[in-house]
Every structure is written in C-alpha cells, then in structure tokens.
Design an enzyme around this catalytic site. Structure first.
Site, PDB file in Angstrom:
ATOM      1  N   HIS A   1       0.870  -1.176   0.000  1.00 43.27           N
ATOM      2  CA  HIS A   1       0.000   0.000   0.000  1.00 43.27           C
ATOM      3  C   HIS A   1       0.913   1.235   0.000  1.00 43.27           C
ATOM      4  CE1 HIS A   1      -2.736   2.995   1.837  1.00 43.27           C
ATOM      5  NE2 HIS A   1      -3.736   2.216   1.447  1.00 43.27           N
TER       6      HIS A   1
ATOM      7  N   ASP B   1       3.142  -4.351   8.048  1.00 40.56           N
ATOM      8  CA  ASP B   1       1.929  -3.567   7.869  1.00 40.56           C
ATOM      9  C   ASP B   1       0.760  -4.519   8.116  1.00 40.56           C
ATOM     10  OD1 ASP B   1      -0.370  -2.442   6.888  1.00 40.56           O
ATOM     11  OD2 ASP B   1       0.530  -1.692   5.036  1.00 40.56           O
TER      12      ASP B   1
ATOM     13  N   GLN C   1      -4.436  -4.960   7.238  1.00 42.63           N
ATOM     14  CA  GLN C   1      -5.457  -5.928   6.807  1.00 42.63           C
ATOM     15  C   GLN C   1      -5.406  -7.241   7.571  1.00 42.63           C
ATOM     16  OE1 GLN C   1      -7.859  -4.979   5.074  1.00 42.63           O
ATOM     17  NE2 GLN C   1      -7.041  -3.105   4.188  1.00 42.63           N
TER      18      GLN C   1
ATOM     19  N   LYS D   1     -10.414  -0.248  10.610  1.00 44.62           N
ATOM     20  CA  LYS D   1     -10.583  -1.438   9.773  1.00 44.62           C
ATOM     21  C   LYS D   1     -10.951  -2.657  10.612  1.00 44.62           C
ATOM     22  CE  LYS D   1      -7.166   0.096   6.371  1.00 44.62           C
ATOM     23  NZ  LYS D   1      -7.972   0.552   5.244  1.00 44.62           N
TER      24      LYS D   1
ATOM     25  N   CYS E   1      -4.910   2.536  -3.569  1.00 45.34           N
ATOM     26  CA  CYS E   1      -3.640   2.997  -2.995  1.00 45.34           C
ATOM     27  C   CYS E   1      -2.515   1.985  -3.187  1.00 45.34           C
ATOM     28  CB  CYS E   1      -3.773   3.346  -1.513  1.00 45.34           C
ATOM     29  SG  CYS E   1      -4.930   4.675  -1.232  1.00 45.34           S
TER      30      CYS E   1
END
Ligand code: 7TS
Length: 414
Positions: free
Chosen positions: A130, A207, A210, A233, A372
C-alpha cells in the site's frame, strides 16, 4: 455469542449489533456492504463506549487530578492494555497510539530511520505494498540517500521468495512488508520472513492494516519488530491506530513529534523525553477513539479471531467460485487457501468505476480504483480494479447479490 471458538459464528446475530447494516440505500434496496477493506462498520458496543465516555467521563488525560481526568486516563490506558493483549505484546508500553497505520509507519521511518540509517543503506520492500508502506520509505531514502529493493510479485499474486536470500545478502537494515495485501488478499508468510531477515541482521516492520482485523496475529509468535494497524478497519473508530514495537527498539528511538505529554522536563533550549509509551504520544490524543478501539478489540475477542478468519475463508471460497463462473470476469490474486476475504476483479469491456456505480444502484458497496497500490496495478497492467471485500458480518446471500448485480452490469453493457 456464548458459543465456543471452534463453532461457526452466528452471522445474523452479529449483524444485529451493527445498526448501519439495517440501512436501505434507496427504498426497498438494502445495503450490501462489501468494502470493509477500506473501512469496517462499527458495532453498537463501540458506538456506546464512545458515547458513554463523552456523556460521563470526558476530560483530558495524564494531567488533572480531578475525578473525571483520572477516569479518562484509566480508560485510555485500559484500552492500551486490551490492544497489547490482543496482539500478544509482552507489555502495554510496547503499544503506541497513533492516528492510523500510515502514521505508525511514518513514525518508524522518521524516528528509527533517521537515527539508525546512513547513506547507502538498503531497505527491502515488496511490489504489493500500500502507498503508506512505500511513500514514507521513499521520502526517507531521498533524504538519506538510501537504496530501496522490492521482492517481486508473481502472476498468481504471491511474493516470489526465491530471490529473498539474494536480497538479504545485500544486508538491508529493515524489511517492511504487508501481512495481507489489500488488493490481492495474499497472506504473506511473515514467520518465515522474520526468521530469514533476522538471520541476515535486518529488522522487520509488518503492515498489519489488513491482517490484524481478520486473522489471529501474535507479535511474539511472528517475532516482528514493528507492527502497524488501524482501528477503523477492525470495528473501531477512525482517527486511531497502533504501532507495536519491541521495547528495546522503542527505547532506543528518539521522539517523532514534540510537544506536551512526550516530555519529562523542558528547559528553554532542551528537553528530556518521557518514558514509553508517552514518549511517542505528543499532545492531547484521540481519547474517545482509544476507548472505542478497546471496545472493538473486546468485541473481536468475544467472537474469536479464529472464527472470524474461518468465516471469511468460507465466504471468499464461495465468492471466488461464483465469480469464476461469470464470463469475462477475472479475479486477481491467489486461491482462497492463500488469501483473506478480498476479491479484486475486472470485467471485460467495462470500466471498474462503471461496475461499482451500477452495483451501488443495487445497494452494493464495493470500491473501484487502484486502492492505494498503484505500482501493483501497474505490474498487472491495470489502471484499476473493482474490489469486493468481506468481514465477519457478511453472508453468502450477499455474495449471491453481488453476482446478480454483476449480471445486471453485463446486461447493461451488452
Ligand atoms: N496498509 C494496508 C495494507 C491498507 O490496506 C491500508 C488502507 C493502509 C495500510 C493504510 O491504512 P490507514 O488507516 O492509515 O489509511 N487500505 C485502504 C484500502 O484498501 N481502501 O481504503 C483504504
């Protein structure tokens, strides 16, 4: 939700906890929300926790000695402890509240990176990142004259790890990598990567924007050095996220932003930084949001992350099969075994924005664009895709509605 964690989740009961899921987009057209990768919906427990804070406890934290200030501080710090437990951190001081995943990664790049990286050093990234795990490193690389390397993505949408040892032989100082792609859904083998990276002397930043919302994630099992994620999220509010860092690393890092709360002593020409985690939390933080984040983690823990992941695995398997039967639809990324609940696709002859506009007229919320991740789309030769994504409150019936919506798109575009 008193069932054991190996049971299936009771989706209908869960849906009852989310007021927005009862909305109609137009009279008689109920919302089908398939955009949780962008942001999730929020259960009543989260909305109420935040309202209650404003109705009963609102005060600034870590300052006043009055009752409200003490209550607000206790609730804010209790939220930090819940989040630390949720990701398996050893101590709550290893969890820094930030605005979102983006700010967490910027904090590491500009606090750790400016202190510990020197001209000519290398950073290892991947082609599926991303923008928030690309641009901060590009900015740092420009400032300090560093080299960026990228683990390639295969046509199937997996990381090509055949070359990782060669990249690691170049002695990168840090490997910054997404746990789950927000476009392909690919779940990367983080444990294997941390083992190899650490053996080569590199730190690993993951990261988790998600993965933390959708999979059981334990920072000690994965042995990650830094983990970044966003509350919005994972059923929580916008405006708050977390950076996990191993204590000894955070201790060695200088403050990122300066101001109130992050100091122990201030003189006219100098200051001494506060202890962890306050050293990295300058100014009045998002207090209600932190409390909402804690309530979101409570909710997910009650459901059980194994069950959340199992539900999404079943839905994505069902969706991939249904989408593969529509002539002209191509889904990107690996099979259900290697991915989370994300299906990015194209439909021959129809622009992704048109697909999502027609789906919206049926009440179906999906996202169209580059999500993104422009370099990843470029790699696949695509300007954009349409993306449907699933969470614990989605049903098979909603997948069927998506399929019917796509049939309508085909009819309109011949
Ligand atoms: N990393 C990944 C893998 C993401 O999916 C996102 C947001 C971010 C970082 C940034 O998170 P933020 O909370 O700081 O904005 N992804 C998306 C998306 O796919 N559509 O909207 C936001």
């Amino acid at each position: 939700m008193n069932t054991t964690k190996t049971d299936r989740i009771d989706v209908l009961r869960i849906r009852d906890d989310f007021p927005i899921l009862k909305r109609e987009i137009a009279p008689g057209i109920p919302l089908v929300y398939l955009d949780s990768t962008a942001t999730s919906q929020k259960p009543l427990a989260v909305i109420r926790a935040m309202n209650e804070y404003y109705e009963r406890n609102n005060a600034n934290i870590h300052r006043g000695v009055h009752t409200l200030a003490e209550e607000a501080t206790a609730q804010y710090e209790a939220a930090r402890e819940k989040i630390a437990r949720f990701i398996g951190a050893r101590k709550s001081r290893e969890v820094i509240f930030v605005r979102n995943t983006t700010e967490a990664i910027n904090l590491v790049a500009f606090s750790w990176g400016r202190k510990f990286l020197q001209r000519g050093d290398r950073i290892l990234l991947t082609e599926m990142e991303h923008h928030s795990n690309l641009v901060p490193w590009q900015m740092l690389a420009q400032e300090k004259e560093l080299f960026l390397d990228f683990i390639p993505v295969t046509n199937e949408g997996l990381l090509d790890l055949s070359e990782i040892e060669q990249f690691l032989e170049q002695k990168p100082k840090i490997v910054a990598i997404t746990h789950m792609s927000n476009v392909l859904g690919t779940i990367n083998p983080i444990r294997q990567i941390t083992r190899l990276a650490h053996a080569a002397g590199a730190l690993v930043l993951v990261d988790g924007a998600q993965s933390v919302p959708h999979l059981p994630v334990n920072v000690q099992d994965l042995d990650v050095d830094f983990l970044a994620f966003s509350a919005h999220k994972m059923l929580g509010p916008t405006g708050i996220g977390a950076l996990y860092g191993k204590e000894e690393l955070l201790e060695a890092m200088p403050p990122f932003l300066g101001g109130g709360d992050m100091i122990k002593k201030v003189y006219l020409r100098s200051f001494s930084p506060n202890d962890l985690p306050h050293k990295f939390e300058a100014g009045t933080p998002a207090i209600a949001e932190a409390i909402g984040f804690g309530a979101a983690v409570d909710y997910l823990s009650r459901v059980g992350m194994e069950r959340v992941a199992a539900h999404e695995y079943e839905l994505i398997g069902y969706a991939l099969e249904a989408l593969s039967e529509i002539e002209g639809v191509k889904v990107y990324g690996p099979s259900a075994e290697q991915k989370g609940g994300v299906a990015s696709f194209t439909m021959r002859g129809v622009h992704p924005h048109d697909v999502s506009q027609i789906l919206d007229s049926e009440g179906i919320a999906v996202r169209a664009g580059h999500h993104c991740a422009m370099p990843l789309h470029e790699k696949f030769g695509l300007p954009a895709t349409t993306r449907a994504s699933f969470y614990l409150y989605n049903t098979r019936e909603e997948v069927d509605q998506l399929v019917r919506g796509l049939a309508k798109v085909k009819k309109i575009f011949g």
